[in-house]
Design an enzyme around this catalytic site. Structure first.
Site, mmCIF file in Angstrom:
data_model
loop_
_atom_site.group_PDB
_atom_site.id
_atom_site.type_symbol
_atom_site.label_atom_id
_atom_site.label_comp_id
_atom_site.label_asym_id
_atom_site.label_seq_id
_atom_site.Cartn_x
_atom_site.Cartn_y
_atom_site.Cartn_z
ATOM 1 C CB CYS A 1 -1.027 0.045 1.314
ATOM 2 S SG CYS A 1 -1.735 1.578 1.360
ATOM 3 C CG HIS B 1 -6.802 9.837 0.810
ATOM 4 N ND1 HIS B 1 -6.741 8.351 0.345
ATOM 5 C CD2 HIS B 1 -6.970 10.616 -0.110
ATOM 6 C CE1 HIS B 1 -7.428 8.397 -0.873
ATOM 7 N NE2 HIS B 1 -7.205 9.742 -1.243
HETATM 8 P P1 5GP Z 1 -7.852 10.120 -4.431
HETATM 9 O O1 5GP Z 1 -8.198 10.339 -5.745
HETATM 10 O O2 5GP Z 1 -7.684 8.822 -4.007
HETATM 11 O O3 5GP Z 1 -8.993 10.778 -3.425
HETATM 12 O O4 5GP Z 1 -6.585 10.803 -3.965
HETATM 13 C C1 5GP Z 1 -5.384 10.360 -3.907
HETATM 14 C C2 5GP Z 1 -4.493 11.308 -3.881
HETATM 15 O O5 5GP Z 1 -3.122 11.101 -3.728
HETATM 16 C C3 5GP Z 1 -4.327 12.272 -5.351
HETATM 17 O O6 5GP Z 1 -4.606 13.722 -4.955
HETATM 18 C C4 5GP Z 1 -2.659 12.158 -5.487
HETATM 19 O O7 5GP Z 1 -2.254 13.347 -6.160
HETATM 20 C C5 5GP Z 1 -2.181 11.744 -4.404
HETATM 21 N N1 5GP Z 1 -0.864 11.140 -4.509
HETATM 22 C C6 5GP Z 1 -0.874 9.728 -5.114
HETATM 23 N N2 5GP Z 1 0.418 9.203 -5.044
HETATM 24 C C7 5GP Z 1 1.054 10.079 -4.424
HETATM 25 C C8 5GP Z 1 2.510 10.220 -3.821
HETATM 26 O O8 5GP Z 1 3.319 9.273 -4.176
HETATM 27 N N3 5GP Z 1 2.724 11.223 -3.019
HETATM 28 C C9 5GP Z 1 1.922 12.139 -2.637
HETATM 29 N N4 5GP Z 1 2.399 13.152 -1.760
HETATM 30 N N5 5GP Z 1 0.652 12.168 -3.149
HETATM 31 C C10 5GP Z 1 0.271 11.064 -3.888
HETATM 32 ZN ZN ZN Z 2 -2.421 1.421 3.690
#
Ligand code: 5GP
Ligand code: ZN
Length: 113
Positions: free
Chosen positions: A4, A99
């Site tokens: 993860c 998150h």
């Molecule tokens: P979701 O689309 O799941 O709500 O948001 C996931 C978020 O994680 C996205 O805004 C994406 O830019 C961020 N994200 C994905 N991979 C990484 C990473 O390796 N590092 C950081 N800091 N953010 C990440």
């Molecule tokens: Zn996790």
């Protein structure tokens, strides 16, 4: 949880720009910011999404909201901020470790979806 991404970030195995941490939560800047200020907060423990976390540990879910507000304050978002928790496929959740997005630092769009 093995493999993860956000478990690895919380453990410091993958670098990130930390903005806050405590025993239960880790908060860091989003790699692809959608606002002038865009941070994420995650529980250290793995839950796939907010539906799972709020069922299994509602107290931790509540604490996560409280801590998200504290992080927003620490980031200087005095004029307001938006908390978003994408949950599941229709919400386009792309990382299956729950998150909360903390967005602000400018006037945000009227549209939320
Ligand atoms: P979701 O689309 O799941 O709500 O948001 C996931 C978020 O994680 C996205 O805004 C994406 O830019 C961020 N994200 C994905 N991979 C990484 C990473 O390796 N590092 C950081 N800091 N953010 C990440
Ligand atoms: Zn996790």
């Amino acid at each position: 949880m093995n493999g993860c991404l956000f478990c690895k970030i919380a453990a410091g195995e993958i670098p990130s720009t930390k903005v806050y941490e405590d025993e239960k939560f880790y908060s860091f800047l989003d790699i692809n910011p959608q606002a002038k200020v865009h941070a994420l907060i995650i529980p250290r423990e793995h839950y796939a999404d907010m539906a799972e976390l709020s069922k299994k540990d509602p107290a931790l879910a509540g604490k996560m909201l409280k801590t998200a507000c504290l992080v927003a304050e620490q980031l200087g978002l005095k004029n307001g901020f938006r908390l978003i928790t994408n949950t599941g496929a229709d919400a386009r959740q792309s990382v299956r470790h729950t998150h909360v997005h903390i967005l602000g630092g400018e006037e945000l769009s009227d549209r939320m979806g």
